[in-house]
Design a protein around this motif. Structure first.
Motif, short mmCIF file in Angstrom:
data_model
loop_
_atom_site.label_atom_id
_atom_site.label_comp_id
_atom_site.label_asym_id
_atom_site.label_seq_id
_atom_site.Cartn_x
_atom_site.Cartn_y
_atom_site.Cartn_z
N ASP A 162 49.24 39.25 64.18
CA ASP A 162 50.10 38.33 63.43
C ASP A 162 51.02 39.13 62.52
O ASP A 162 50.58 39.73 61.54
CB ASP A 162 49.23 37.37 62.60
CG ASP A 162 50.02 36.20 62.03
OD1 ASP A 162 51.24 36.35 61.85
OD2 ASP A 162 49.40 35.16 61.76
N LYS A 163 52.31 39.12 62.84
CA LYS A 163 53.29 39.89 62.06
C LYS A 163 53.88 39.06 60.92
O LYS A 163 54.62 39.60 60.08
CB LYS A 163 54.42 40.39 62.97
CG LYS A 163 53.93 41.22 64.16
CD LYS A 163 53.09 42.42 63.73
CE LYS A 163 52.64 43.24 64.92
NZ LYS A 163 51.75 44.36 64.53
N GLU A 164 53.56 37.79 60.86
CA GLU A 164 54.09 36.93 59.79
C GLU A 164 53.07 36.75 58.67
O GLU A 164 53.41 36.90 57.49
CB GLU A 164 54.49 35.57 60.37
CG GLU A 164 55.67 35.66 61.33
CD GLU A 164 56.14 34.29 61.78
OE1 GLU A 164 55.68 33.28 61.21
OE2 GLU A 164 56.98 34.23 62.69
N ARG A 165 51.84 36.40 59.03
CA ARG A 165 50.79 36.25 58.00
C ARG A 165 50.12 37.60 57.79
O ARG A 165 48.99 37.84 58.20
CB ARG A 165 49.78 35.19 58.43
CG ARG A 165 50.28 33.77 58.31
CD ARG A 165 49.21 32.77 58.67
NE ARG A 165 48.91 32.82 60.10
CZ ARG A 165 49.42 32.00 60.99
NH1 ARG A 165 50.26 31.06 60.62
NH2 ARG A 165 49.10 32.10 62.27
N THR A 166 50.84 38.49 57.13
CA THR A 166 50.30 39.81 56.84
C THR A 166 49.33 39.71 55.67
O THR A 166 49.22 38.67 55.01
CB THR A 166 51.44 40.79 56.51
OG1 THR A 166 52.30 40.19 55.52
CG2 THR A 166 52.26 41.10 57.75
N LYS A 169 50.12 37.98 52.44
CA LYS A 169 50.54 36.58 52.52
C LYS A 169 49.39 35.63 52.84
O LYS A 169 49.62 34.45 53.16
CB LYS A 169 51.66 36.44 53.57
CG LYS A 169 52.92 37.21 53.23
CD LYS A 169 53.99 37.01 54.30
CE LYS A 169 55.28 37.74 53.97
NZ LYS A 169 55.11 39.21 53.97
#
Length: 430
Positions: A162-166, A169
């Protein structure tokens, strides 16, 4: 503690630099002095070169970070805020294997000093931190909790791929052995977690929260897996049923599939293990586990049935399995149910080829004694798309026909492709 860490008078150590530990260590290393410890000298050597052995982070993640990588446990003595992020697997009998977290406790205990903090992130059953790890810390250090040092538990919530919910975050749960510990731990994590901090009332509550997060997902997936088995017998497309049901506002849509990896397929056994120790035999949780663990066998038998219906002798068939990692777009092969699926198919004397653009051939060979093929041939009787890697989403039925014999079986386990019409292909999905 937090003030001393902030002023870089004290250091943070992260023990275990895998999918959880390395991103955490690098995030802390933006603002704090960090010691990153791992028992694998080979992994440490790669990280010193700015290479993530897990292939989750690119080289820029290592830039301008205040971190020292080491495989020498003696260096842990230079740290004061220790975070344990080692794996917690189960053995072949589905019994929790606490060896990594207990070994880490021994290593930290030998380095422990008055005023230090120890925070565990590894997934465990409620009570493990205080009942199993704490006695080791006290025995190795000769120190006493509360009087000399403090502990806490902050469950990891890393989502591989998951590159968005790092890591920064994702809201972080923290807990501590007393109010002061809770406050200091919350402030320390709060310095890097922008999504916020949730202060759990006790260490056991934090441990339990973690273990039920994945148990809940496991049960939900087991429900739709059981539906997929039933609807397959009825000749109904499960995806179409789920799409229809999802039109109701309170229906929660889960999709069927293979449940592997180091979390969902493992964590429920930690909870059931503890429950059995307390004299309670879990029913619902273990029922869900049985269904999900049985999916490789169900799919393999369904494949054999379809081949026989075509008049083919399974022993003369060649099958391609696409994908062996536990989920899409990651290199992680731990607890891969695709590996189990391959073995189930091989039991019918079928020639199985496996390919995966993300998995390491060496790791697959070491972990599962399976070989990834270098070249895909053009004479397969069936293709199983087991993992929905991005690379596979560009394929169509024309591609599958090009690598198969006439009238092949295409098993789309993750439901990646629309069902073809009149394409000279027998298409099946969960």
């Amino acid at each position: 503690m937090f003030e001393a860490l902030q002023q870089r008078k004290k250091k943070i150590s992260v023990i275990g630099l895998g999918y959880v530990g390395l991103p955490l260590a690098l995030e802390f290393a933006r603002d704090f002095e960090v010691i990153g410890f791992d028992i694998s000298e080979d992994r440490v050597a790669l990280m010193k070169q700015g290479i993530d052995p897990s292939e989750e982070l690119d080289s820029t993640a290592f830039d301008n970070k205040r971190i020292t990588f080491t495989a020498d446990p003696a260096m842990l003595k230079d740290a004061h805020f220790h975070i344990v992020a080692v794996p917690t697997p189960v053995n072949e009998s589905k019994v929790p294997n606490l060896s990594p977290v207990l070994s880490a406790s021994h290593a930290v205990g030998k380095a422990l000093k008055k005023g230090d903090y120890v925070i565990f992130e590894s997934t465990v059953y409620p009570g493990c931190t205080e009942e199993d790890c704490l006695p080791i810390l006290e025995a190795e250090s000769g120190l006493k909790l509360g009087t000399d040092f403090k502990i806490g538990y902050s469950p990891e919530r890393i989502n591989p791929g998951d590159k968005e919910r790092t890591i920064d975050k994702i809201l972080k749960i923290v807990s501590g052995s007393d109010e002061e510990a809770l406050a200091e731990i919350a402030k320390t994590y709060g310095a890097i977690i922008t999504a916020g901090i949730y202060q759990a009332p006790s260490i056991k509550v934090a441990e339990a929260a973690k273990v039920i997060e994945n148990t809940q997902r496991d049960l939900n997936i087991s429900f739709v897996n059981e539906l997929a088995i039933i609807f397959d017998k009825m000749g109904i497309d499960t995806n179409q049923v789920l799409d229809a049901a999802a039109t109701k506002w309170n229906f929660i849509k889960f999709t069927p599939g293979l449940v592997g990896g180091h979390c969902i397929g493992v964590d429920p056994y930690y909870l059931t293990h503890k429950a059995k120790q307390l004299g309670y035999d879990p029913q619902v949780i273990l029922s869900g586990r049985r269904i999900n663990d049985g999916m490789p066998g169900f799919i393999a038998k369904r494949l054999v049935q379809m081949l026989i219906q075509k008049g083919k002798n399974p022993g003369n068939c060649k099958v391609l399995i696409m994908g062996i990692t536990f989920k899409e777009n990651v290199a992680d092969i731990r607890n891969s149910k695709v590996a189990e699926l391959a073995r189930e198919i091989m039991q019918f004397s079928i020639n199985v080829h496996i390919t995966d653009p993300h998995a390491s051939p060496n790791e697959v060979a070491k972990e599962y004694k399976l070989t990834l093929v270098d070249n895909i041939s053009d004479d397969y009787d069936a293709v199983l798309v087991a993992v929905n890697h991005n690379e596979y989403k560009a394929y169509d039925m024309g591609y599958f026909k090009s690598i198969c014999k006439t009238d092949p079986v295409i098993m789309d386990i993750k439901g990646v492709y629309p069902a073809p019409e009149g394409a000279g292909i027998t298409y099946w999905r969960l």
